[in-house]
Design a protein around this motif. Structure first.
Motif, PDB file in Angstrom:
ATOM      1  N   LEU A 116     113.304  46.390  38.556  1.00 49.85           N
ATOM      2  CA  LEU A 116     112.032  46.319  37.832  1.00 49.85           C
ATOM      3  C   LEU A 116     112.028  45.159  36.841  1.00 49.85           C
ATOM      4  N   ARG A 117     113.126  45.005  36.102  1.00 49.94           N
ATOM      5  CA  ARG A 117     113.209  43.898  35.144  1.00 49.94           C
ATOM      6  C   ARG A 117     113.137  42.558  35.869  1.00 49.94           C
ATOM      7  N   ARG A 118     113.816  42.454  37.024  1.00 48.81           N
ATOM      8  CA  ARG A 118     113.785  41.211  37.791  1.00 48.81           C
ATOM      9  C   ARG A 118     112.377  40.922  38.282  1.00 48.81           C
ATOM     10  N   ALA A 119     111.677  41.949  38.788  1.00 50.30           N
ATOM     11  CA  ALA A 119     110.309  41.761  39.279  1.00 50.30           C
ATOM     12  C   ALA A 119     109.380  41.366  38.134  1.00 50.30           C
ATOM     13  N   LYS A 120     109.520  41.986  36.972  1.00 50.38           N
ATOM     14  CA  LYS A 120     108.690  41.640  35.820  1.00 50.38           C
ATOM     15  C   LYS A 120     108.968  40.212  35.379  1.00 50.38           C
ATOM     16  N   ASP A 121     110.240  39.832  35.323  1.00 49.31           N
ATOM     17  CA  ASP A 121     110.588  38.459  34.949  1.00 49.31           C
ATOM     18  C   ASP A 121     110.017  37.458  35.952  1.00 49.31           C
ATOM     19  N   GLN A 122     110.092  37.814  37.237  1.00 51.93           N
ATOM     20  CA  GLN A 122     109.561  36.915  38.274  1.00 51.93           C
ATOM     21  C   GLN A 122     108.049  36.761  38.107  1.00 51.93           C
ATOM     22  N   GLU A 123     107.355  37.874  37.834  1.00 50.27           N
ATOM     23  CA  GLU A 123     105.909  37.832  37.641  1.00 50.27           C
ATOM     24  C   GLU A 123     105.541  36.962  36.438  1.00 50.27           C
ATOM     25  N   GLU A 124     106.259  37.134  35.326  1.00 41.80           N
ATOM     26  CA  GLU A 124     105.987  36.308  34.143  1.00 41.80           C
ATOM     27  C   GLU A 124     106.269  34.837  34.418  1.00 41.80           C
ATOM     28  N   PHE A 125     107.336  34.556  35.143  1.00 41.89           N
ATOM     29  CA  PHE A 125     107.670  33.172  35.465  1.00 41.89           C
ATOM     30  C   PHE A 125     106.597  32.551  36.363  1.00 41.89           C
ATOM     31  N   ASP A 126     106.154  33.304  37.382  1.00 41.41           N
ATOM     32  CA  ASP A 126     105.112  32.797  38.281  1.00 41.41           C
ATOM     33  C   ASP A 126     103.814  32.525  37.506  1.00 41.41           C
ATOM     34  N   ARG A 127     103.454  33.427  36.588  1.00 37.76           N
ATOM     35  CA  ARG A 127     102.258  33.228  35.789  1.00 37.76           C
ATOM     36  C   ARG A 127     102.399  31.973  34.916  1.00 37.76           C
ATOM     37  N   PHE A 128     103.558  31.781  34.306  1.00 38.30           N
ATOM     38  CA  PHE A 128     103.802  30.588  33.502  1.00 38.30           C
ATOM     39  C   PHE A 128     103.668  29.326  34.341  1.00 38.30           C
ATOM     40  N   MET A 129     104.251  29.320  35.517  1.00 41.46           N
ATOM     41  CA  MET A 129     104.191  28.127  36.375  1.00 41.46           C
ATOM     42  C   MET A 129     102.747  27.862  36.808  1.00 41.46           C
ATOM     43  N   ALA A 130     101.972  28.917  37.117  1.00 39.55           N
ATOM     44  CA  ALA A 130     100.572  28.731  37.520  1.00 39.55           C
ATOM     45  C   ALA A 130      99.756  28.146  36.365  1.00 39.55           C
ATOM     46  N   GLU A 131      99.968  28.661  35.161  1.00 35.25           N
ATOM     47  CA  GLU A 131      99.257  28.111  33.999  1.00 35.25           C
ATOM     48  C   GLU A 131      99.665  26.666  33.743  1.00 35.25           C
ATOM     49  N   ARG A 132     100.902  26.366  33.959  1.00 36.58           N
ATOM     50  CA  ARG A 132     101.396  25.007  33.731  1.00 36.58           C
ATOM     51  C   ARG A 132     100.779  24.030  34.734  1.00 36.58           C
ATOM     52  N   ARG A 133     100.659  24.473  35.983  1.00 31.90           N
ATOM     53  CA  ARG A 133     100.057  23.609  37.018  1.00 31.90           C
ATOM     54  C   ARG A 133      98.572  23.383  36.757  1.00 31.90           C
ATOM     55  N   ASN A 134      97.905  24.405  36.247  1.00 33.01           N
ATOM     56  CA  ASN A 134      96.454  24.325  36.031  1.00 33.01           C
ATOM     57  C   ASN A 134      96.078  23.661  34.715  1.00 33.01           C
ATOM     58  N   ARG A 135      97.004  23.397  33.858  1.00 29.51           N
ATOM     59  CA  ARG A 135      96.714  22.798  32.568  1.00 29.51           C
ATOM     60  C   ARG A 135      96.426  21.299  32.755  1.00 29.51           C
ATOM     61  N   PRO A 136      95.400  20.785  32.088  1.00 27.09           N
ATOM     62  CA  PRO A 136      95.108  19.343  32.218  1.00 27.09           C
ATOM     63  C   PRO A 136      96.224  18.532  31.573  1.00 27.09           C
ATOM     64  N   SER A 137      96.545  17.442  32.210  1.00 26.82           N
ATOM     65  CA  SER A 137      97.615  16.631  31.655  1.00 26.82           C
ATOM     66  C   SER A 137      97.004  15.534  30.795  1.00 26.82           C
ATOM     67  N   ASP A 138      97.437  15.430  29.559  1.00 22.24           N
ATOM     68  CA  ASP A 138      96.947  14.438  28.613  1.00 22.24           C
ATOM     69  C   ASP A 138      97.809  13.187  28.629  1.00 22.24           C
ATOM     70  N   VAL A 139      98.887  13.251  29.306  1.00 24.39           N
ATOM     71  CA  VAL A 139      99.834  12.142  29.274  1.00 24.39           C
ATOM     72  C   VAL A 139      99.504  11.187  30.436  1.00 24.39           C
ATOM     73  N   SER A 140      99.281   9.933  30.095  1.00 24.94           N
ATOM     74  CA  SER A 140      99.007   8.936  31.144  1.00 24.94           C
ATOM     75  C   SER A 140     100.339   8.282  31.532  1.00 24.94           C
ATOM     76  N   PRO A 141     100.449   7.850  32.773  1.00 25.95           N
ATOM     77  CA  PRO A 141     101.701   7.243  33.205  1.00 25.95           C
ATOM     78  C   PRO A 141     101.950   5.939  32.433  1.00 25.95           C
ATOM     79  N   VAL A 142     103.200   5.696  32.183  1.00 26.83           N
ATOM     80  CA  VAL A 142     103.617   4.501  31.449  1.00 26.83           C
ATOM     81  C   VAL A 142     103.761   3.353  32.437  1.00 26.83           C
ATOM     82  N   VAL A 143     103.092   2.267  32.149  1.00 31.22           N
ATOM     83  CA  VAL A 143     103.183   1.089  33.000  1.00 31.22           C
ATOM     84  C   VAL A 143     104.088   0.090  32.311  1.00 31.22           C
ATOM     85  N   GLY A 144     105.068  -0.377  32.992  1.00 34.84           N
ATOM     86  CA  GLY A 144     106.019  -1.219  32.324  1.00 34.84           C
ATOM     87  C   GLY A 144     106.189  -2.532  32.849  1.00 34.84           C
TER      88      GLY A 144
END
Length: 140
Positions: A112-140
């Motif tokens: 149960l703890r493993r499944a809950k941790d997996q669910e929280e991790f998946d939710r974190f990764m989904a939010e991270r993917r859906n978040r707009p990125s403010d950082v522009s690529p560095v051109v050098g």
């Protein structure tokens, strides 16, 4: 203590000299001499207590005394001894069942703890993917 021995647990010239020599030779010997002077009169009672305790422990290891676990000496009443043996076997089987149930529950709770941790991790990764990125690529 009414002892007239030269070396006895008291502050006599001989014990003081031995204490000083003990410290000069090797300091733990001096400490041992101080301990003998202070508590030497209790050594006889301590030795008697240790001997009694040792005799009790040794007595429990004698044949039929049951020094470990549920082993108990036979009473001489065969019917009672048989009933007691059956009850002890039943209790031992119940203890094993309880230990197995405890192990099963631990595995269930761990899953149960493993499944809950997996669910929280998946939710974190989904939010991270859906978040707009403010950082522009560095051109050098």
């Amino acid at each position: 203590m009414t002892s007239r021995a030269l070396i006895r647990p008291a502050w006599t010239p001989a014990t003081i000299a031995l204490m000083v020599i003990g410290f000069m030779v090797y300091w733990p010997l001096g400490l041992a001499m101080i301990a003998y002077i202070l508590w030497g009169d209790r050594l006889e009672a301590f030795r008697r207590d240790v001997n009694l305790a040792t005799d009790r422990v040794a007595g429990s290891f004698r044949k039929g005394q049951g020094g470990f676990g549920f082993g108990a000496p036979r009473t001489g009443n065969v019917a009672f001894d048989d009933w007691r043996d059956r009850e002890l076997a039943r209790l031992d089987a119940e203890r094993r069942r309880l230990q197995e149930a405890s192990a099963e529950f631990e595995a269930y709770a761990r899953e149960l703890r493993r499944a809950k941790d997996q669910e929280e991790f998946d939710r974190f990764m989904a939010e991270r993917r859906n978040r707009p990125s403010d950082v522009s690529p560095v051109v050098g």
